[in-house]
Write an enzyme that holds these catalytic residues in place. Sequence first.
Site, PDB file in Angstrom:
ATOM      1  CG  ASP A  69      -2.309  -0.868   1.047  1.00 59.82           C
ATOM      2  OD1 ASP A  69      -2.822  -1.212  -0.097  1.00 59.82           O
ATOM      3  OD2 ASP A  69      -2.852  -0.994   2.481  1.00 59.82           O
ATOM      4  NE  ARG A  71      -4.803  -1.119  -4.249  1.00 55.71           N
ATOM      5  CZ  ARG A  71      -4.712  -1.572  -2.988  1.00 55.71           C
ATOM      6  NH1 ARG A  71      -3.908  -1.165  -1.980  1.00 55.71           N
ATOM      7  NH2 ARG A  71      -5.073  -2.812  -2.620  1.00 55.71           N
TER       8      ARG A  71
END
Length: 304
Positions: A133, A181
């Site tokens: 992330d 992402r």
Amino acid sequence: MLANVSKNVFLHASQNRVLNKAAKKWGLRFGAGQVVAGDTIEGAMKKVRELNEKGLVCTLDHLGEFVSSREEATEATQYNVRTLEAMAANGVDCNLSVKMTQLGLDIDRSFCLDNMRRILDTAKQYNNFVRIDMEDYAHCQMTLDILRELRETYDNVGTVIQSYLFRAEQDVKDLKGVPLRLVKGAYQESPTVAFQNKEDVDKNYVRIIEEHLLNGSYTAIASHDHNIIDKVKEMVKKYNIPRTQFEFQMLYGFRSELQLSLVQEGYKVRVYVPFGKDWFGYFMRRLAERPQNVAFALKGFFSK
């Protein structure tokens, strides 16, 4: 104006160590159970199985904020390893997402890198994938530097690029071939490094999606915005991009009907499923993104 004030309040709360610490003792409150899939691996596995049965794939994120000791980072690493083992044991269709600050990035870079390697070794053993992330801007470059180092050995790791950062387009170009992402971004950043206007963020978002798709890289489009999703549908049709090259991603507890609708249309949809006792910071950032969710937060509070 009011929306901006509300957003700032929630973002400030998400960074408050005292509130985060207290929330670990409260259990899931304020409606957080609607967007956080329990506080144990077992509870998370149950939710993932339910989502898989609906045709959705998942990524699990063991929530963690403000890790300040090697002991905490080691414990988080072990927990992520156990989560990967549980995925394999349960036979679920699910990846893992990790935050490197939780693994000791702010303590010692080499220590964090070793922890990441342990997680990636476990994931590789089970033929699984790990997403790093992206956190706030202060951690952006060091995250990408570690990713590049890891990619020299591991092909089962990717990261996240935030379209509100000015650097996003160049980062996407530099990361050709890396599964990414792509998101708009959820932290409060300085106007010296990030777009402040939603229209500019959205334009850059579409731009980096197109860039990554056209360079042939696997692309995860993480958005609940139906306008963005419609543009992606048009884009992949225009450029004849196979559906095996991309997926839509959405957060657990948000726009569930849209998730299922996309699955019915034949698109791959991955649900980002957070879990764990350290839920407060994540929940506050979600409220900052969508102030209209304050209503269910209050409902959750008064129902306890």
